[in-house]
Design an enzyme around this catalytic site. Structure first.
Site, PDB file in Angstrom:
ATOM      1  N   HIS A 141      66.703 122.490  28.296  1.00  0.00           N
ATOM      2  CA  HIS A 141      66.466 121.638  27.128  1.00  0.00           C
ATOM      3  C   HIS A 141      67.731 120.909  26.676  1.00  0.00           C
ATOM      4  CE1 HIS A 141      64.789 120.031  23.588  1.00  0.00           C
ATOM      5  NE2 HIS A 141      64.969 121.036  22.764  1.00  0.00           N
ATOM      6  N   ASP A 365      48.923 112.718  38.136  1.00  0.00           N
ATOM      7  CA  ASP A 365      48.096 112.769  39.343  1.00  0.00           C
ATOM      8  C   ASP A 365      49.004 112.895  40.565  1.00  0.00           C
ATOM      9  OD1 ASP A 365      46.465 112.299  41.506  1.00  0.00           O
ATOM     10  OD2 ASP A 365      45.584 110.453  40.725  1.00  0.00           O
TER      11      ASP A 365
END
Length: 422
Positions: A141, A365
């Site tokens: 992070h 996708d």
């Protein structure tokens, strides 16, 4: 779940880099810890070789993720050793036998996790007997917020499918320009940073439970209606009413005293406030802290909490973010300790929320359609709430899933009242 390691490789960016990138003040404020997520595909995807090839192309656009944090200065090192470790496994059985997945410690087997700050990104490709795939990854992070990682994931998927990037990342740190002279208007050294060393007073994670609660769109519409009735003319977002509802129910489930203060840490994206494109890569978020007494929160209804959240977020406007940039300029040579790094792994009576509602879920996708689920593996932080679109084969269906980590005795109480709209 029987996971068998098959191979490992080191994917390098297609373009080589040799430079040192300084951390911004927003990066310095982010915790130096890895966030683990899972992408679940129950349809046929591209094979592992194509996915890794796409990763190499993506890292040429997002080289920070292939670098490493320097041990000598607050910066990211990019050189000939830069790259991302990728592990390939097989999992016995059909993926559908394990669906729906719920966060639990055993899911940690599906993603790698480093022992320290580096590597900044690690990936694991888990193939099931049916060809289904779970991509597990851990990302530090300190170098990127949720918006940046969302952009990376979408770009990676586009490159796997052989597309050109629709929105390449922006790495221009000069967009975070301080004023002349720098003017710090808020006490950032006591809000975003702390002068105290980490205390390390942590609770046993075995006493915690991750639970998923689904809220239908009908339930959410009813929450919005009730919030509007409390203050006619004031519209609230899905995020505001869901968080308000969960905040109220968690307060009751935890048995917080009426006179005790409770707050929620809400991440606020600085890009729109500073006029910076959403493609900017790095950290550019700060926290708002709606706060109230437990009695008022529970008694006043969902509209009260939603208004507190809206108002607290609104207070973090352009001036606040600009002040933080100026604070960074004034303290650029000082070693700063992020406030979150001195906290325990339990937040009661408070909450922290991460919203993944803006995540481009349907664009991930990998060659066979969008994932059927996107979720954390296991959250060892009591009081952390993640709000994510529920998986559905039909766009606009499914509602919202809320993943909440509570102590086990509080989790059961929360589960019993989670759908009580009063």
């Amino acid at each position: 779940m029987e996971v068998t390691h098959q191979s490992s490789s080191f994917v390098k960016p297609e373009t080589s880099f040799n430079k040192e990138i300084p951390l911004t003040i927003f990066d310095k404020q982010a915790s130096d810890l890895h966030i683990a997520v899972l992408f679940v595909y129950n349809t046929q995807t591209a094979n592992n070789a194509r996915i890794k090839q796409g990763l190499g192309k993506a890292l040429a656009y997002f080289p920070h993720l292939a670098g490493r944090l320097s041990a000598d200065s607050p910066s990211i090192i990019l050189d000939d050793e830069s790259g991302v470790p990728v592990f390939e496994t097989t999992v016995a059985g059909k993926l559908e036998e394990f669906l729906p997945l719920e966060p639990c410690p055993s899911l940690n087997e599906l993603h790698p996790y480093p022992e320290g700050s580096n590597p900044l990104l690690m990936i694991q490709l888990n193939r099931f007997d049916c060809g289904g795939l779970i991509i597990g990854l851990s990302a530090n992070h300190r170098i990127a917020d949720g918006q940046s990682m969302s952009n990376f994931f979408v770009s990676w998927a586009q490159l796997v499918r052989g597309m050109e990037l629709e929105h390449p990342p922006i790495h221009d740190q000069s967009l975070l320009v301080p004023r002349d002279p720098p003017t710090c208007q808020y006490p950032h050294e006591h809000v975003e940073f702390s002068e105290e060393p980490p205390v390390g007073d942590n609770a046993d994670i075995e006493t915690m439970e991750n639970l998923i609660v689904n809220y239908s769109w009908d339930f959410i519409r009813e929450l919005k209606q009730r919030a509007m009735e409390a203050r006619p003319g004031l519209k609230h977002s899905t995020f505001e009413v869901i968080l308000s509802h969960v905040w109220r129910k968690a307060t009751v489930a935890r048995g917080v005293r009426d006179d005790e203060a409770t707050r929620v840490r809400v991440l606020v994206n600085g890009r729109p406030r500073l006029g910076i494109p959403h493609e900017y890569f790095g950290n550019l978020v700060l926290e708002a802290y709606p706060t109230t007494k437990a009695k008022e929160l529970v008694k006043e209804g969902v509209g009260y909490g939603a208004r507190l959240i809206k108002d607290a977020v609104a207070r973090l406007g352009r001036d606040y973010f600009q002040s933080f940039i100026d604070f960074g300029e004034l303290n650029k040579d000082k070693e700063l300790v992020p406030s979150q790094d001195v906290e325990d792994n339990f937040l009661v009576p408070d909450l922290e929320v991460n919203s993944w509602l803006g995540f481009q879920f349907h664009e991930l996708d990998m060659g066979g359609g969008a994932p059927c689920a996107f979720m954390p593996s296991w959250i060892p932080m009591e009081g952390l709430v993640i709000i994510v679109p529920a998986p559905s084969q039909e766009k606009g269906k499914g509602g919202i899933n809320v993943i909440v980590t509570l102590f086990r005795e509080h989790a059961e109480a929360f589960r019993q009242i989670a759908h009580n709209i009063e």
